[in-house]
Write an enzyme that holds these catalytic residues in place. Structure first.
Site, PDB file in Angstrom:
ATOM      1  N   GLU A 131      -9.346   8.593  -3.380  1.00 43.68           N
ATOM      2  CA  GLU A 131      -8.268   8.110  -2.221  1.00 43.68           C
ATOM      3  C   GLU A 131      -9.216   8.473  -0.763  1.00 43.68           C
ATOM      4  O   GLU A 131      -9.209   7.600   0.020  1.00 43.68           O
ATOM      5  CB  GLU A 131      -6.960   9.167  -2.139  1.00 43.68           C
ATOM      6  CG  GLU A 131      -6.079   8.798  -0.795  1.00 43.68           C
ATOM      7  CD  GLU A 131      -5.254   9.839  -0.776  1.00 43.68           C
ATOM      8  OE1 GLU A 131      -4.126   9.701  -1.045  1.00 43.68           O
ATOM      9  OE2 GLU A 131      -5.620  10.906  -0.614  1.00 43.68           O
ATOM     10  N   ASP A 161       3.336  10.474  -0.393  1.00 43.86           N
ATOM     11  CA  ASP A 161       2.638   9.400  -0.817  1.00 43.86           C
ATOM     12  C   ASP A 161       3.616   8.211  -0.219  1.00 43.86           C
ATOM     13  O   ASP A 161       2.825   7.153   0.462  1.00 43.86           O
ATOM     14  CB  ASP A 161       3.228   9.102  -2.355  1.00 43.86           C
ATOM     15  CG  ASP A 161       1.816   9.390  -2.911  1.00 43.86           C
ATOM     16  OD1 ASP A 161       0.844  10.004  -2.533  1.00 43.86           O
ATOM     17  OD2 ASP A 161       1.528   8.915  -4.134  1.00 43.86           O
TER      18      ASP A 161
END
Length: 373
Positions: free
Chosen positions: A67, A259
């Site tokens: 990420e 998230d």
């Protein structure tokens, strides 16, 4: 705003300037945020190493994640910093890439700071951001010798995420029947914040010709999925969701939390780049209406019920995403969210990695500088 996205018009909306900030102020703010991530000795979480490499530290977990590496590469290509992009990609290929086995062609989602793999499996949001950043790099700077043959590297990733398991061990990252991205290759549920239809539109155009139809279908399926997974009244989405869009509670991520904040940013950028879904403007209004009178945040069920107050991890990331969704369409709340975002200070604590990245991305998007190259 134009009724066509920037992909077609080549024009990007600068909402920050529209709401009163000068070009000089915007430039200074972007440079300040860039410095906090990449160069400020006290705040940065970008670290250069030997052999012309570098990594991004997740400061909250003291590891290196696909990420963060892919976010760093995306930031670098947007800011025209080929030197940083190349350093990050070399580290990624050296330490995170899987050269064999069932994950061949994927990237281990977490490594320690020395490059040792903490986990073997991948996280699909890393792969899709790697592929997009590499394609933009190829268009902006041109391809060189491996591993800096950006477009070929991107096409290899895109081939694996779609075709893994057809003639090789392992599982694809997209379900081949419904065209939806999975949370991880081994499961059959999704993460709404992984859905990036604006990326898939470009994968269809710049990836392998034989996969063009797949990516166009994936873009359409993701836009439909986001409508199903975002609550009809609040606009909130869960961290994990079933293929029908309903929250998935089994792993403990069926509510609106960390998230899920990225969903708003992704919707805003999709609207800015392609503007194919009128629902996105409704979604922006719902989200901003929900958060308009909230000065502190907690964890919420997607119907808006405030749950027990946990250690609140990423308040700045949420503010940034809720401002960026304004790109999907302005409403009576937009000015407040733009100004609240602008006045917010970058984080300096151990949770600054995720938040400051989302803040930088929102700055670039809202100033018309998160672009297709």
């Amino acid at each position: 705003m134009s009724n066509k996205g920037a992909f077609y018009t080549k024009k990007y909306n600068n909402l920050l300037k529209e709401f009163g900030y000068s070009d000089q102020e915007i430039e200074e703010k972007i440079n300040q945020c860039w410095s906090a991530i990449f160069s400020n000795a006290d705040l940065k979480f970008y670290q250069e190493t030997e052999n012309n490499m570098a990594y991004i530290t997740d400061t909250g977990n003291d590891d290196v994640r696909t990420e963060g590496m892919s976010y760093g590469m995306m930031a670098a290509v947007q800011m025209d910093r080929k030197d940083i992009f190349d350093r990050l990609w070399r580290w990624t290929k050296e330490y995170m890439y899987q050269p064999e086995g069932k994950y061949k062609g994927y990237f281990a989602w977490s490594c320690d700071l020395n490059g040792n793999k903490n986990f073997e499996g991948p996280a699909p949001d890393g792969e899709e951001y790697f592929a997009m950043a590499l394609l933009l790099a190829s268009n902006r700077w041109g391809d060189e010798k491996a591993p800096l043959n950006y477009s070929e590297q991107a096409k290899e990733i895109l081939n694996e995420v779609v075709h893994k398991g057809e003639n090789t061990p392992g599982n694809p990252m997209w379900n081949p029947d419904n065209y939806l991205i999975k949370f991880i290759p081994e499961v059959e549920f999704s993460d709404p914040s992984y859905h990036l239809p604006h990326f898939y539109e470009l994968f269809a155009r710049w990836g392998k010709q034989e996969d063009k139809e797949f990516w166009l279908q994936a873009a359409e399926a993701s836009r439909e999925y986001l409508q199903k997974s975002c609550h009809i009244e609040t606009g909130l989405a869960a961290e994990y969701a079933e293929y029908d869009g309903s929250p998935r509670f089994k792993e403990g991520h069926g509510n609106f939390f960390s998230d899920a904040y990225r969903v708003a940013f992704n919707i805003g950028l999709d609207a800015e780049w392609f503007n194919k879904d009128p629902w996105q403007q409704q979604e922006a209004s719902k989200l901003q209406n929900f958060f308009y009178d909230k000065n502190e945040f907690t964890k919420y069920s997607i119907d808006g019920t405030a749950l027990e107050k946990p250690e609140y991890l990423h308040y700045l990331g949420l503010k940034a995403a809720n401002a960026a969704v304004s790109l999907a369409g302005k409403n009576k709340y937009t000015e407040k969210f733009i100004h609240d975002f602008w006045e917010s200070e970058l984080r300096k604590d151990e949770r600054r990695y995720y938040d400051n990245f989302l803040y930088l991305f929102a700055l670039l998007a809202l100033s018309g500088r998160f672009r297709i190259y």
